[in-house]
Design an enzyme around this catalytic site. Structure first.
Site, PDB file in Angstrom:
ATOM      1  N   HIS A 565      -5.842  -8.045  -0.792  1.00 38.40           N
ATOM      2  CA  HIS A 565      -5.377  -9.419  -0.606  1.00 38.40           C
ATOM      3  C   HIS A 565      -5.678 -10.310  -1.812  1.00 38.40           C
ATOM      4  O   HIS A 565      -6.297 -11.372  -1.664  1.00 38.40           O
ATOM      5  CB  HIS A 565      -6.026 -10.034   0.646  1.00 38.40           C
ATOM      6  CG  HIS A 565      -5.699  -9.309   1.916  1.00 38.40           C
ATOM      7  ND1 HIS A 565      -6.510  -9.336   3.025  1.00 38.40           N
ATOM      8  CD2 HIS A 565      -4.644  -8.532   2.252  1.00 38.40           C
ATOM      9  CE1 HIS A 565      -5.962  -8.611   3.993  1.00 38.40           C
ATOM     10  NE2 HIS A 565      -4.831  -8.101   3.549  1.00 38.40           N
ATOM     11  N   HIS A 608      -4.912 -11.261   6.908  1.00 36.73           N
ATOM     12  CA  HIS A 608      -4.092 -10.480   5.982  1.00 36.73           C
ATOM     13  C   HIS A 608      -3.059 -11.468   5.413  1.00 36.73           C
ATOM     14  O   HIS A 608      -2.635 -12.390   6.115  1.00 36.73           O
ATOM     15  CB  HIS A 608      -3.436  -9.319   6.713  1.00 36.73           C
ATOM     16  CG  HIS A 608      -4.450  -8.441   7.388  1.00 36.73           C
ATOM     17  ND1 HIS A 608      -4.775  -7.198   6.930  1.00 36.73           N
ATOM     18  CD2 HIS A 608      -5.245  -8.661   8.460  1.00 36.73           C
ATOM     19  CE1 HIS A 608      -5.718  -6.672   7.696  1.00 36.73           C
ATOM     20  NE2 HIS A 608      -6.019  -7.545   8.633  1.00 36.73           N
TER      21      HIS A 608
HETATM   22  C1  LIG Z   1      -1.816  -1.490   0.163  1.00 43.33           C
HETATM   23  C2  LIG Z   1      -1.664  -2.886   0.685  1.00 43.33           C
HETATM   24  C3  LIG Z   1      -1.847  -3.137   2.040  1.00 43.33           C
HETATM   25  C4  LIG Z   1      -1.686  -4.430   2.533  1.00 43.33           C
HETATM   26  N1  LIG Z   1      -1.767  -4.631   3.888  1.00 43.33           N
HETATM   27  C5  LIG Z   1      -1.407  -5.823   4.382  1.00 43.33           C
HETATM   28  C6  LIG Z   1      -1.249  -5.989   5.783  1.00 43.33           C
HETATM   29  O1  LIG Z   1      -1.380  -5.044   6.572  1.00 43.33           O
HETATM   30  N2  LIG Z   1      -0.884  -7.217   6.237  1.00 43.33           N
HETATM   31  C7  LIG Z   1      -0.667  -8.263   5.388  1.00 43.33           C
HETATM   32  O2  LIG Z   1      -0.357  -9.353   5.851  1.00 43.33           O
HETATM   33  N3  LIG Z   1      -0.830  -8.146   4.070  1.00 43.33           N
HETATM   34  C8  LIG Z   1      -1.148  -6.935   3.547  1.00 43.33           C
HETATM   35  N4  LIG Z   1      -1.210  -6.784   2.190  1.00 43.33           N
HETATM   36  C9  LIG Z   1      -1.055  -7.982   1.326  1.00 43.33           C
HETATM   37  C10 LIG Z   1       0.363  -8.568   1.242  1.00 43.33           C
HETATM   38  O3  LIG Z   1       1.327  -7.570   1.363  1.00 43.33           O
HETATM   39  C11 LIG Z   1       0.481  -9.364  -0.065  1.00 43.33           C
HETATM   40  O4  LIG Z   1      -0.444 -10.438  -0.058  1.00 43.33           O
HETATM   41  C12 LIG Z   1       1.856  -9.993  -0.314  1.00 43.33           C
HETATM   42  O5  LIG Z   1       2.884  -9.090  -0.005  1.00 43.33           O
HETATM   43  C13 LIG Z   1       1.966 -10.440  -1.780  1.00 43.33           C
HETATM   44  O6  LIG Z   1       3.211 -11.043  -2.041  1.00 43.33           O
HETATM   45  P1  LIG Z   1       3.575 -11.606  -3.493  1.00 43.33           P
HETATM   46  O7  LIG Z   1       4.968 -12.091  -3.436  1.00 43.33           O
HETATM   47  O8  LIG Z   1       2.519 -12.541  -3.917  1.00 43.33           O
HETATM   48  O9  LIG Z   1       3.458 -10.361  -4.486  1.00 43.33           O
HETATM   49  P2  LIG Z   1       4.202  -8.940  -4.429  1.00 43.33           P
HETATM   50  O10 LIG Z   1       4.780  -8.671  -3.104  1.00 43.33           O
HETATM   51  O11 LIG Z   1       3.225  -7.976  -4.991  1.00 43.33           O
HETATM   52  O12 LIG Z   1       5.415  -9.109  -5.452  1.00 43.33           O
HETATM   53  C14 LIG Z   1       5.270  -9.117  -6.842  1.00 43.33           C
HETATM   54  C15 LIG Z   1       6.406  -8.322  -7.461  1.00 43.33           C
HETATM   55  O13 LIG Z   1       6.460  -8.588  -8.852  1.00 43.33           O
HETATM   56  C16 LIG Z   1       6.694  -7.384  -9.567  1.00 43.33           C
HETATM   57  N5  LIG Z   1       6.170  -7.599 -10.915  1.00 43.33           N
HETATM   58  C17 LIG Z   1       4.894  -7.578 -11.342  1.00 43.33           C
HETATM   59  N6  LIG Z   1       4.828  -7.909 -12.645  1.00 43.33           N
HETATM   60  C18 LIG Z   1       6.088  -8.151 -13.049  1.00 43.33           C
HETATM   61  C19 LIG Z   1       6.668  -8.547 -14.283  1.00 43.33           C
HETATM   62  N7  LIG Z   1       5.920  -8.782 -15.365  1.00 43.33           N
HETATM   63  N8  LIG Z   1       8.011  -8.689 -14.345  1.00 43.33           N
HETATM   64  C20 LIG Z   1       8.795  -8.449 -13.265  1.00 43.33           C
HETATM   65  N9  LIG Z   1       8.284  -8.068 -12.069  1.00 43.33           N
HETATM   66  C21 LIG Z   1       6.955  -7.947 -11.971  1.00 43.33           C
HETATM   67  C22 LIG Z   1       6.009  -6.328  -8.745  1.00 43.33           C
HETATM   68  O14 LIG Z   1       6.577  -5.061  -8.996  1.00 43.33           O
HETATM   69  C23 LIG Z   1       6.242  -6.816  -7.313  1.00 43.33           C
HETATM   70  O15 LIG Z   1       7.411  -6.276  -6.762  1.00 43.33           O
HETATM   71  C24 LIG Z   1      -1.378  -5.498   1.654  1.00 43.33           C
HETATM   72  C25 LIG Z   1      -1.199  -5.247   0.296  1.00 43.33           C
HETATM   73  C26 LIG Z   1      -1.322  -3.952  -0.196  1.00 43.33           C
HETATM   74  C27 LIG Z   1      -1.139  -3.702  -1.676  1.00 43.33           C
END
Ligand SMILES: Cc1cc2nc3c(=O)[nH]c(=O)nc-3n(C[C@H](O)[C@H](O)[C@H](O)COP(=O)(O)OP(=O)(O)OC[C@H]3O[C@@H](n4cnc5c(N)ncnc54)[C@H](O)[C@@H]3O)c2cc1C
Ligand SMILES: *[C@@H]1O[C@H](CO)[C@@H](O)[C@H](O)[C@H]1NC(C)=O
Ligand SMILES: *[C@@H]1O[C@H](CO)[C@@H](O)[C@H](O)[C@H]1NC(C)=O
Ligand SMILES: *[C@@H]1O[C@H](CO)[C@@H](O)[C@H](O)[C@H]1NC(C)=O
Ligand SMILES: *[C@@H]1O[C@H](CO)[C@@H](O)[C@H](O)[C@H]1NC(C)=O
Ligand SMILES: *[C@@H]1O[C@H](CO)[C@@H](O)[C@H](O)[C@H]1NC(C)=O
Ligand SMILES: *[C@@H]1O[C@H](CO)[C@@H](O)[C@H](O)[C@H]1NC(C)=O
Ligand SMILES: *[C@@H]1O[C@H](CO)[C@@H](O)[C@H](O)[C@H]1NC(C)=O
Ligand SMILES: *[C@@H]1O[C@H](CO)[C@@H](O)[C@H](O)[C@H]1NC(C)=O
Ligand SMILES: *[C@@H]1O[C@H](CO)[C@@H](O)[C@H](O)[C@H]1NC(C)=O
Length: 630
Positions: A565, A608
């Site tokens: 997280h 989460h």
């Molecule tokens: C293994 C795991 C289990 C989890 N379990 C849970 C759960 O059960 N319940 C829950 O609520 N949350 C869970 N989480 C946390 C939750 O999923 C995340 O907090 C949330 O999805 C993050 O969203 P975001 O948009 O911030 O980032 P992300 O969803 O990570 O999106 C970022 C995106 O940017 C891309 N990226 C990175 N750098 C670059 C770049 N320089 N240029 C272009 N693209 C790039 C990446 O490939 C990715 O697709 C879990 C996370 C993980 C990793």
């Protein structure tokens, strides 16, 4: 989650050899720079949880404006992604970065796992779809200060977006009665957003026993955990489709159904390196974002290509990667930029600081008289496994509809310990600067001192959880209210390489004292009348660990810094408090630039994080659309 995850991974391996269906050829999917326009109205960096949500809303609101999403990973049709299971993510779909040596955890290093696929972390997470307490989100407005709470950074301000983001399908009456599922439509649900939420049609029978054991310790069960009352024993749904019982995530909820919009391009396999900045023509900003520089990630063509934007650049690369895009653009702490020989365009000391996650650990109990069947039976008993597989295939019911679990005990400090007042007094006596890294900028320190004020209230509150004990995952505990803060900065030796991640778990010594209270409770839990029926025998840490000092030694050896997280590295708040984005999620000092991902959370909530990311992204989309109409 180590043991559970490993077991679950084994299930999936037995279940299905993942098949890679051929990649859809929608009109908007792009794989080469040559397929792009040279400029777009909006460019979104990162096609993950937040990025796809915002792209969906913008392409709908402005049919005549173009939107480009640049995503590092690929669009992958792998049936293993849709199958519910709390698995260790397939490394093909995740960044796996080695953290710095952790000084509070005996100098151990850890793998930092975040999504690298269209859908981001929502494609690989455990689908546990809960929300924090009202107090957790109210604290965001408090720590950010004047103007932020008024702008809706509070539970009341976010609840409409939590609702909007999700379509909740209640369980059938039979299923609800069988498992004691409860919910409150008015308090928490009623929206029709792209992300589907359900209570699965199956729980293991032992789940009820542990819930009752917590009740016997005096922890009451809540009717609805997602209505701002995420404390006590709660139920929470899975992000899962009610019809198909498969994963619902940013791709299924916000991409597949809108992929053919003619104003929408998704470029996969490319990284946003940095921003195209121009000196601002007027106003308070010094710079304006005018586009991005991108690069293919397969390494076959090192050319860096510029794509320009007429409206806005929106950063959605997640809390681990968005800081690097800013820092490589010359926006960040002076010392970090200087060490990497990057000219400072704008000193913004908070970028990459204030890093937070939920440290977790496991105790191990041998349940010598456990009820059958349970998770373990699935691995010991081929017949049961086969039966479960057939049942899922034919009826979409049974054990394979379960992902990471749907219940947990979320405990305030007062429920856990008679030492809570002593701990809060020790916190009051702390000087905020003592435990942050010695390069911390005074404004970041100022922000942290406001966080400590909020933390005193949250630790004293009976309505904000300090520990989560997921039910159905063995004796696992996650620390929801850490005082320590880490950093995510570019590597000075190679700024385009993966960042240097320092969790700095337990660098504030009160954290290990808090955690000691958090783990000791298992010994009380496993002596309740309900838990005793399972014949628990403690294997780890075992009888040798008795005193608080012994617990602390054990914790430093056994705790992992992440519950997956990561948040906080581009925090909401004024510059005077180390903030990176203002109340409209605009980066301070730079026009046409916002951050919409998990990095904007100034304090990690007791949950989460995915549902909170969707809610923030929905709010962000509203703000961007509103500005776009003016
Ligand atoms: C293994 C795991 C289990 C989890 N379990 C849970 C759960 O059960 N319940 C829950 O609520 N949350 C869970 N989480 C946390 C939750 O999923 C995340 O907090 C949330 O999805 C993050 O969203 P975001 O948009 O911030 O980032 P992300 O969803 O990570 O999106 C970022 C995106 O940017 C891309 N990226 C990175 N750098 C670059 C770049 N320089 N240029 C272009 N693209 C790039 C990446 O490939 C990715 O697709 C879990 C996370 C993980 C990793
Ligand atoms: C890929 O998955 C999507 C969503 O499940 C589906 O609509 C599409 O038909 C699939 N494409 C292929 C080629 O299998
Ligand atoms: C961790 O490393 C630091 C710096 O090398 C050292 O001073 C410290 O003693 C180490 N701690 C442990 C527990 O090994
Ligand atoms: C996209 O597909 C849907 C469903 O097939 C269709 O109704 C819609 O008209 C299509 N939109 C565009 C812009 O092609
Ligand atoms: C690399 O990409 C650039 C920009 O698209 C292109 O001009 C160049 O020809 C490519 N080089 C190779 C070797 O493909
Ligand atoms: C757990 O208990 C069972 C039943 O008493 C015993 O057979 C087994 O060896 C124990 N396992 C471990 C790892 O101690
Ligand atoms: C294995 O599972 C089957 C099907 O549920 C059950 O009938 C059988 O008793 C189980 N076997 C053992 C050894 O528990
Ligand atoms: C599917 O459901 C039907 C109706 O309840 C039941 O008869 C059948 O046994 C189920 N199939 C499996 C494989 O469990
Ligand atoms: C707190 O102290 C009371 C009275 O000594 C005791 O009954 C209770 O179990 C203690 N609670 C905890 C959490 O240790
Ligand atoms: C910060 O601490 C490190 C290691 O303890 C030390 O080497 C460095 O000189 C300190 N920097 C400042 C600015 O005090």
């Amino acid at each position: 989650m180590a043991r559970l995850l490993l077991l679950a991974q084994a299930t999936v391996a037995l279940l299905s050899t993942p098949t890679l269906a051929h990649i859809p050829r929608g009109v908007n999917i792009k794989r080469h720079i040559t397929e792009l326009e040279s400029h777009y109205d909006y460019i979104i960096a990162g096609g993950g949880t937040s990025g796809l949500t915002v792209a969906d809303r913008l392409t709908a609101a402005f049919p005549s404006r173009s939107v480009l999403v640049v995503e590092y990973g690929q669009l992958v049709n792998d049936t293993a992604i849709l199958q519910p299971a709390a698995t260790v993510p397939n490394p093909r779909y995740a960044f796996q970065i080695l953290s710095q040596k952790e000084p509070g955890l005996n100098n151990r290093s850890f793998t930092v796992t975040v999504g690298k696929i269209v859908g981001g972390c929502s494609a690989i997470n455990a689908q546990m779809f809960d929300r924090g307490s009202a107090a957790d989100y109210d604290a965001w407005g408090d720590v950010a200060g004047e103007g932020y709470r008024e702008a809706g950074w509070s539970w009341a301000g976010l609840l409409p977006y939590f609702k909007k983001s999700t379509t909740f399908t209640p369980p059938t009456k039979d299923v609800a009665e069988k498992y004691d599922y409860t919910y409150d439509m008015d308090a928490a649900w009623g929206g029709d957003g792209g992300i589907q939420a359900v209570y699965p049609p199956f729980q293991w029978p032992g789940e009820k026993i542990i819930r009752h054991a917590w009740n016997e310790l005096g922890v009451p069960t809540q009717k609805e955990g997602s209505g701002g009352d995420a404390f006590g024993v709660i139920w929470f749904p899975s992000s899962q489709d009610a019809q198909t019982q498969t994963r619902s995530y940013a791709r299924t909820g916000h991409y597949d159904n809108v992929a053919n919009r003619s104003n929408y391009h998704l470029l996969v396999g490319h990284a946003v390196n940095d921003l195209v900045l121009a000196e601002a023509s007027s106003g308070e900003e010094q710079w304006e974002a005018r586009g991005v520089r991108i690069q293919a990630v397969d390494g076959k063509n090192a050319s860096v290509i510029t794509i320009t934007s007429d409206q806005e650049v929106i950063l959605a690369a997640g809390a681990v990667h968005t800081p690097g895009i800013l820092q490589r653009s010359g926006i960040g702490p002076k010392d970090v930029l200087g060490a990497a020989n990057i000219p400072v365009r704008l000193e913004l000391p908070g970028v990459g600081q204030n890093f937070q996650d939920h440290a977790m650990t496991n105790l191990f109990y041998n349940l010598t008289t456990n009820i059958e069947p349970n998770q373990m039976s699935l691995f010991m008993n081929r017949t049961l496994m086969e039966q479960a597989r057939r049942e899922y295939a034919q009826n979409k019911t049974g054990p394979f509809t379960l992902s990471g679990g749907n219940s947990g005990a979320f405990l305030p400090l007062s429920t856990l310990s008679n030492n809570s007042q002593a701990i809060i007094n020790a916190l009051k006596a702390q000087s905020p600067s003592s435990y942050l890294s010695n390069t911390t900028h005074p404004t970041v320190l100022e922000g942290y001192s406001h966080q400590l004020e909020a933390m005193k209230d949250l630790l004293s509150s009976n309505e904000a959880a300090v520990f989560e004990y997921p039910i159905g995952a063995g004796a696992m505990v996650a620390f929801l209210k850490p005082l320590s803060r880490g950093t995510v900065n570019i590597n000075p030796a190679n700024p385009t390489a993966e960042p240097l991640v320092s969790y700095r778990t337990f660098t504030n010594p009160l954290d290990v004292k808090l955690y000691t209270e958090g783990v000791k409770i298992f010994r009380r839990l496993y002596t309740t009348p309900s838990a005793k029926t399972l014949g628990p025998v403690e294997l780890t840490p075992g009888a040798a660990v008795q005193t608080d000092a012994e617990w602390e030694t054990w914790l430093k050896r056994s705790v992992s810094p992440s519950f997956y997280h990561p948040v906080g590295t581009t925090a909401l708040g004024p510059k005077s408090r180390g903030g990176v984005v203002g109340p409209e999620l605009k980066v301070h000092g730079v026009g046409n630039l916002r951050v919409v991902d998990a990095g904007i959370m100034p304090l990690i909530p007791g949950t989460h994080t995915s549902s909170t990311v969707y809610a923030v992204a929905e709010k962000a989309a509203d703000l961007i659309v509103k500005d776009g109409r003016d």
